[in-house]
Design a protein around this motif. Structure first.
Motif, PDB file in Angstrom:
ATOM      1  N   ARG A 121      15.083  90.887  90.242  1.00  0.00           N
ATOM      2  CA  ARG A 121      14.242  91.334  89.136  1.00  0.00           C
ATOM      3  C   ARG A 121      12.814  90.830  89.316  1.00  0.00           C
ATOM      4  NH1 ARG A 121      17.231  90.468  83.407  1.00  0.00           N
ATOM      5  NH2 ARG A 121      15.055  90.783  82.805  1.00  0.00           N
ATOM      6  N   PHE A 122      11.845  91.663  88.959  1.00  0.00           N
ATOM      7  CA  PHE A 122      10.451  91.262  89.156  1.00  0.00           C
ATOM      8  C   PHE A 122      10.120  90.023  88.346  1.00  0.00           C
ATOM      9  CE2 PHE A 122       9.478  93.257  85.103  1.00  0.00           C
ATOM     10  CZ  PHE A 122       8.336  92.596  84.667  1.00  0.00           C
ATOM     11  N   GLU A 123      10.802  89.835  87.204  1.00  0.00           N
ATOM     12  CA  GLU A 123      10.564  88.650  86.396  1.00  0.00           C
ATOM     13  C   GLU A 123      10.904  87.376  87.169  1.00  0.00           C
ATOM     14  OE1 GLU A 123      12.334  91.825  83.532  1.00  0.00           O
ATOM     15  OE2 GLU A 123      12.563  91.183  85.622  1.00  0.00           O
ATOM     16  N   LEU A 124      11.937  87.458  87.991  1.00  0.00           N
ATOM     17  CA  LEU A 124      12.327  86.294  88.798  1.00  0.00           C
ATOM     18  C   LEU A 124      11.342  86.043  89.923  1.00  0.00           C
ATOM     19  CD1 LEU A 124      16.202  86.762  89.014  1.00  0.00           C
ATOM     20  CD2 LEU A 124      14.867  85.389  87.407  1.00  0.00           C
ATOM     21  N   ASP A 125      10.775  87.112  90.483  1.00  0.00           N
ATOM     22  CA  ASP A 125       9.726  86.929  91.493  1.00  0.00           C
ATOM     23  C   ASP A 125       8.580  86.103  90.911  1.00  0.00           C
ATOM     24  OD1 ASP A 125      10.955  88.321  93.511  1.00  0.00           O
ATOM     25  OD2 ASP A 125       9.948  90.207  93.084  1.00  0.00           O
ATOM     26  N   GLY A 126       8.093  86.526  89.742  1.00  0.00           N
ATOM     27  CA  GLY A 126       6.990  85.809  89.108  1.00  0.00           C
ATOM     28  C   GLY A 126       7.373  84.386  88.737  1.00  0.00           C
ATOM     29  N   ALA A 127       8.599  84.217  88.228  1.00  0.00           N
ATOM     30  CA  ALA A 127       9.058  82.890  87.820  1.00  0.00           C
ATOM     31  C   ALA A 127       9.172  81.954  89.017  1.00  0.00           C
ATOM     32  CB  ALA A 127      10.405  83.000  87.103  1.00  0.00           C
ATOM     33  N   ASP A 128       9.735  82.452  90.115  1.00  0.00           N
ATOM     34  CA  ASP A 128       9.892  81.626  91.314  1.00  0.00           C
ATOM     35  C   ASP A 128       8.524  81.201  91.854  1.00  0.00           C
ATOM     36  OD1 ASP A 128      12.617  81.893  91.142  1.00  0.00           O
ATOM     37  OD2 ASP A 128      12.784  83.360  92.755  1.00  0.00           O
ATOM     38  N   HIS A 129       7.593  82.143  91.874  1.00  0.00           N
ATOM     39  CA  HIS A 129       6.276  81.821  92.410  1.00  0.00           C
ATOM     40  C   HIS A 129       5.531  80.852  91.501  1.00  0.00           C
ATOM     41  CE1 HIS A 129       3.103  82.437  95.309  1.00  0.00           C
ATOM     42  NE2 HIS A 129       2.236  82.508  94.315  1.00  0.00           N
ATOM     43  N   ALA A 130       5.669  81.033  90.190  1.00  0.00           N
ATOM     44  CA  ALA A 130       5.009  80.122  89.252  1.00  0.00           C
ATOM     45  C   ALA A 130       5.540  78.697  89.401  1.00  0.00           C
ATOM     46  CB  ALA A 130       5.215  80.611  87.815  1.00  0.00           C
ATOM     47  N   ARG A 131       6.852  78.583  89.564  1.00  0.00           N
ATOM     48  CA  ARG A 131       7.447  77.253  89.743  1.00  0.00           C
ATOM     49  C   ARG A 131       6.931  76.608  91.026  1.00  0.00           C
ATOM     50  NH1 ARG A 131      13.783  76.984  89.484  1.00  0.00           N
ATOM     51  NH2 ARG A 131      13.561  78.445  91.218  1.00  0.00           N
ATOM     52  N   ALA A 132       6.919  77.359  92.125  1.00  0.00           N
ATOM     53  CA  ALA A 132       6.420  76.815  93.386  1.00  0.00           C
ATOM     54  C   ALA A 132       4.944  76.446  93.278  1.00  0.00           C
ATOM     55  CB  ALA A 132       6.627  77.841  94.508  1.00  0.00           C
ATOM     56  N   PHE A 133       4.184  77.265  92.584  1.00  0.00           N
ATOM     57  CA  PHE A 133       2.756  77.018  92.381  1.00  0.00           C
ATOM     58  C   PHE A 133       2.539  75.666  91.706  1.00  0.00           C
ATOM     59  CE2 PHE A 133      -1.045  77.417  89.680  1.00  0.00           C
ATOM     60  CZ  PHE A 133      -1.990  77.888  90.575  1.00  0.00           C
ATOM     61  N   LEU A 134       3.336  75.364  90.680  1.00  0.00           N
ATOM     62  CA  LEU A 134       3.177  74.098  89.959  1.00  0.00           C
ATOM     63  C   LEU A 134       3.694  72.915  90.774  1.00  0.00           C
ATOM     64  CD1 LEU A 134       4.131  75.172  86.326  1.00  0.00           C
ATOM     65  CD2 LEU A 134       1.863  74.600  87.194  1.00  0.00           C
ATOM     66  N   LEU A 135       4.834  73.084  91.418  1.00  0.00           N
ATOM     67  CA  LEU A 135       5.391  71.980  92.211  1.00  0.00           C
ATOM     68  C   LEU A 135       4.464  71.621  93.369  1.00  0.00           C
ATOM     69  CD1 LEU A 135       9.178  72.949  92.322  1.00  0.00           C
ATOM     70  CD2 LEU A 135       8.087  71.172  90.925  1.00  0.00           C
ATOM     71  N   ASP A 136       3.847  72.637  93.980  1.00  0.00           N
ATOM     72  CA  ASP A 136       2.921  72.384  95.086  1.00  0.00           C
ATOM     73  C   ASP A 136       1.708  71.583  94.633  1.00  0.00           C
ATOM     74  OD1 ASP A 136       4.535  73.748  96.807  1.00  0.00           O
ATOM     75  OD2 ASP A 136       3.341  75.586  96.825  1.00  0.00           O
ATOM     76  N   ARG A 137       1.438  71.611  93.337  1.00  0.00           N
ATOM     77  CA  ARG A 137       0.272  70.892  92.794  1.00  0.00           C
ATOM     78  C   ARG A 137       0.657  69.619  92.067  1.00  0.00           C
ATOM     79  NH1 ARG A 137      -0.489  75.785  93.890  1.00  0.00           N
ATOM     80  NH2 ARG A 137      -2.538  76.665  94.437  1.00  0.00           N
ATOM     81  N   GLY A 138       1.863  69.137  92.326  1.00  0.00           N
ATOM     82  CA  GLY A 138       2.281  67.841  91.829  1.00  0.00           C
ATOM     83  C   GLY A 138       2.836  67.807  90.428  1.00  0.00           C
ATOM     84  N   PHE A 139       3.122  68.968  89.835  1.00  0.00           N
ATOM     85  CA  PHE A 139       3.689  68.972  88.490  1.00  0.00           C
ATOM     86  C   PHE A 139       5.152  68.545  88.545  1.00  0.00           C
ATOM     87  CE2 PHE A 139      -0.119  70.988  87.380  1.00  0.00           C
ATOM     88  CZ  PHE A 139      -0.198  71.116  86.001  1.00  0.00           C
ATOM     89  N   PRO A 140       5.636  67.872  87.524  1.00  0.00           N
ATOM     90  CA  PRO A 140       7.049  67.466  87.510  1.00  0.00           C
ATOM     91  C   PRO A 140       7.970  68.672  87.421  1.00  0.00           C
ATOM     92  CG  PRO A 140       6.001  66.979  85.405  1.00  0.00           C
ATOM     93  CD  PRO A 140       4.913  67.392  86.336  1.00  0.00           C
ATOM     94  N   GLU A 141       9.177  68.508  87.922  1.00  0.00           N
ATOM     95  CA  GLU A 141      10.168  69.575  87.923  1.00  0.00           C
ATOM     96  C   GLU A 141      10.397  70.134  86.519  1.00  0.00           C
ATOM     97  OE1 GLU A 141      12.840  72.246  89.530  1.00  0.00           O
ATOM     98  OE2 GLU A 141      11.725  70.752  90.687  1.00  0.00           O
TER      99      GLU A 141
END
Length: 212
Positions: A79-99
């Motif tokens: 689902r496209f919603e999961l594409d956006g969600a997965d990328h948003a999570r990776a975007f934040l984790l790559d910038r040091g945000f907590p899980e």
């Protein structure tokens, strides 16, 4: 300096700026203006509902909520919603945000088109869904102050939003029609793609590999 629209301060943190820049550089301008309106409407609804979402997380969720329509972030059809969600999570984790923070944004983006459930979850998920529904289908529009609405639309014009947004939706889904099963996304393909026919739950049960 923070920008204020319709009484809402837009986050000016590094990650918020980067998220907006990413959307501007990779997506259609229509999606950028839509996403900013979604954040502003979501923030106005949150106040009225007594919700206190984290502004930065809500903003990032708004910026990424429709990115799955424009760029195939996942090599696996989903689902496209999961594409956006997965990328948003990776975007934040790559910038040091907590899980935990990344999961908050993931849930908000993943569930933003799901009827009924987001309002029962955390403030970011509930607020994002409310903002999406207002901008996409006008739900709760009459509950917002008209002057505030006019200010939001003046800052981020809708233009020919209805027609262009639906076509962007169709283009983002037509190559993965099976992922629309059981979602509102099937409505879009049924309208725009000749020959598309949604699969029903009744068919799946009746055609299941069981004798009875």
């Amino acid at each position: 300096m923070s920008e204020t629209i319709a009484g809402v301060d837009l986050p000016d943190t590094a990650v918020a700026i980067q998220a907006a820049r990413f959307l501007q550089e990779t997506g259609d301008p229509l999606l950028y203006h839509h996403s900013r309106r979604v954040f502003l409407f979501a923030s106005r609804h949150a106040r009225a509902l007594g919700l206190t979402p984290d502004p930065e997380l809500l903003y990032v969720a708004a910026m990424f909520h429709d990115t799955g329509l424009a760029v195939p972030f996942s090599a696996t059809p989903q689902r496209f919603e999961l594409d956006g969600a997965d990328h948003a999570r990776a975007f934040l984790l790559d910038r040091g945000f907590p899980e935990r923070s990344a999961e908050v944004v993931w849930s908000a983006v993943a569930l933003h088109t799901t009827p009924g459930i987001p309002a029962r979850l955390g403030p970011e998920t509930a607020a994002l869904n409310a903002g999406v529904l207002t901008d996409a289908v006008g739900l709760r529009l009459d509950q917002l102050d008209r002057d505030r609405v006019d200010e939001i639309v003046a800052a981020h014009p809708r233009g020919a939003f209805k027609q262009r947004f639906l076509r962007l939706f169709a283009e983002g889904l037509r190559h993965r029609p099976d992922t629309t099963y059981g979602t509102v996304n099937a409505d879009v393909l049924e309208h725009f793609v000749p020959g598309f026919r949604r699969t029903s739950m009744v068919e799946r049960v009746l055609n299941a590999p069981w004798p009875t």
